[in-house]
Design a protein around this motif. Structure first.
Motif, short mmCIF file in Angstrom:
data_model
loop_
_atom_site.label_atom_id
_atom_site.label_comp_id
_atom_site.label_asym_id
_atom_site.label_seq_id
_atom_site.Cartn_x
_atom_site.Cartn_y
_atom_site.Cartn_z
N HIS A 176 1.12 -0.66 0.04
CA HIS A 176 -0.20 -0.40 -0.36
C HIS A 176 0.24 0.80 0.38
CE1 HIS A 176 -2.47 -3.41 1.38
NE2 HIS A 176 -3.48 -2.20 0.32
N ILE A 179 -0.64 4.33 1.51
CA ILE A 179 -0.20 4.58 3.51
C ILE A 179 1.61 4.98 3.55
CG2 ILE A 179 -1.02 2.97 5.84
CD1 ILE A 179 -3.37 2.10 3.89
N GLU A 216 -4.08 -1.60 12.86
CA GLU A 216 -4.82 -2.03 11.32
C GLU A 216 -4.41 -3.70 10.93
OE1 GLU A 216 -7.27 -2.73 10.36
OE2 GLU A 216 -7.81 -2.25 8.27
N ASP A 264 -15.87 -3.39 5.20
CA ASP A 264 -15.61 -4.35 4.45
C ASP A 264 -13.77 -4.72 4.72
OD1 ASP A 264 -13.63 -4.77 1.88
OD2 ASP A 264 -13.36 -2.58 1.76
N LYS A 267 -9.90 -5.31 4.10
CA LYS A 267 -9.18 -3.72 3.43
C LYS A 267 -8.67 -3.00 4.46
CE LYS A 267 -9.79 0.28 1.44
NZ LYS A 267 -11.10 1.32 2.37
N ASP A 269 -6.55 -0.92 5.95
CA ASP A 269 -7.52 0.97 6.16
C ASP A 269 -7.54 0.91 7.86
OD1 ASP A 269 -8.46 3.06 6.99
OD2 ASP A 269 -10.61 2.30 6.19
N ASP A 271 -7.17 3.96 9.23
CA ASP A 271 -8.32 4.83 9.33
C ASP A 271 -9.11 4.05 10.79
OD1 ASP A 271 -6.40 6.96 7.98
OD2 ASP A 271 -8.12 7.13 6.75
N ARG A 272 -9.54 3.44 10.47
CA ARG A 272 -10.58 2.72 11.20
C ARG A 272 -9.77 2.99 12.67
NH1 ARG A 272 -12.47 -1.81 8.35
NH2 ARG A 272 -10.75 -2.94 6.70
N ASN A 277 -13.45 6.98 15.13
CA ASN A 277 -13.69 5.72 14.17
C ASN A 277 -14.04 4.65 15.31
OD1 ASN A 277 -14.12 7.74 11.24
ND2 ASN A 277 -11.82 6.31 11.20
#
Ligand code: HEM
Length: 351
Positions: A176, A179, A216, A264, A267, A269, A271-272, A277
């Motif tokens: 990624h 990121i 994550e 999802d 994925k 992510d 930002d979770r 969040n």
């Protein structure tokens, strides 16, 4: 790492393992074993082999009987490795005990850790072993053998898990680039483009996005994918009656993929894990370090270690980008793990 740029695919796991082994040996025993410099090869090899041997034995119930196992090549290797491991730990304990005695006789004060003050860097810090020796000196019923067991537990729980977490995070960052770029920007910002200065506690606090990335990665690839518990009382799980004493398996790997908690779920992510969040998420939806009274004692240490190692790797991220993308997967033994084998009656209930 720089030497490997543009090389063929590289399995990063052994490199990261040697790094985390050095870290835990310094912290738990106060001894630099120099695994990354190729020193103490016999010991390092024995540690690495033992993790495989133990996992192999766990899979086959007939290997659980000591009299059979001890006669097999794997059992003999196990005994041989154990001797190497215990010899090093015992030697370090005896040497450190003698050193402490000498220091006391010379009237030297043995410092205590105080990470809050700046001057701490100039003072010698106590290793986990020093703290255990302190208890032994006050109460000899806590024996040297007890100390060896504690040190060895930390040695094992404390290096393989962090090696797995770090390797998976690097793997995910390699896949990624967008990121990875954000992580790099945060690192440049916090370290003011100075690659070589040591990481401080404040830096760790300020690496907020990296914190989300580490969390994550631990969600998607928890280094401890399953844990077991024996029920202390009857209970009902999703409409199924489960009697007291039943051995249950909690699948952290699958729990972390619950789409209700993590939409999802496959994925990557980070930002979770931003503060806005995580609001409202069930407290047990995310448990890479387990939960309750027997949760991971090394949790804070592990998160700190991962964040300290990452800048060291990521400072070279521009150079190793291609290498990372090609990192060979370390396949988790998920499919091989047994459920309830060896119990008088076995009922598999997936809840
Ligand atoms: C990413 C890294 C790590 C992960 C994911 C992890 C995960 C876990 C989990 C899930 C448990 C609980 C097992 C259970 O409930 O049955 C556990 C226990 C434990 N962990 Fe960790 N761990 C990590 C790093 C460490 C480190 C660095 C240390 C030592 C410095 C450590 C020491 C321990 C010990 C001693 C226990 C047993 C605690 C007890 O039984 O009361 N772990 N770990």
């Amino acid at each position: 790492m720089t030497e490997l740029v543009n090389e063929k695919p590289v399995n990063i796991f052994p490199m990261v393992t040697r790094c985390t082994l050095d870290i835990i040996c310094s912290t738990a025993m106060g001894k630099n074993i120099g695994a990354q410099q190729g020193k103490n090869r016999e010991y390092v090899q024995a540690v690495i082999e033992m993790s495989d041997i133990i996992q192999e034995r766990q899979k086959y119930p007939w290997l659980w009987i000591d009299t059979i196992y001890n006669q097999l090549p794997s059992g003999k290797k196990h005994a041989h490795n154990l001797q190497i491991l215990h010899t090093l730990t015992k030697t370090v304990i005896l040497l450190r005990r003698a050193e402490r005695k000498r220091e006391r006789q010379q009237g030297k004060k043995i410092d205590v850790i105080d990470d809050k003050t700046e001057e701490v860097r100039s003072r010698r810090k106590l290793a986990f072993l020093d703290l255990l020796l302190e208890v032994h000196e006050q109460d000899p019923s806590f024996t040297l053998e007890d100390i060896r067991e504690e040190v060895d537990t930390f040695m094992f729980e404390g290096h393989d898990t962090t090696a797995s977490g770090t390797s998976w995070t690097l793997f995910l960052l390699g896949h990624h680039p967008e990121i990875q770029k954000k992580v790099q920007e945060e690192l440049d910002n916090v370290f003011d483009n100075d690659r070589d200065r040591p990481v401080t506690n404040d830096d760790i606090q300020n690496l907020t996005y990296l914190n989300c990335v580490v969390k994550e990665a631990l969600r998607l690839f928890p280094p401890v994918p399953l844990i077991g518990r024996q029920l202390e009382e009857d209970t009902v799980l999703s409409g199924n009656f489960v009697p007291k004493d039943t051995i249950t398996v909690i699948g952290i790997y699958w729990l972390h993929r619950d789409p209700k908690q993590f939409p999802d779920p496959e994925k990557f992510d980070p930002d979770r894990f931003l503060p806005e969040n995580i609001k409202g998420r069930h407290p047990f939806a995310y448990v890479p370090f387990s939960a309750g009274p027997r949760n991971c004692i090394g949790q804070k240490f592990a998160l700190m270690e991962e964040k300290v190692i990452r800048p060291a790797f990521c400072s070279y991220s521009q150079e190793i980008n291609h290498l990372m993308v090609q990192i060979i997967l370390i396949v988790l033994f998920l499919g091989n793990v047994f459920f309830g084998v060896g119990m008088p009656t076995v009922q598999l209930v997936v809840v």
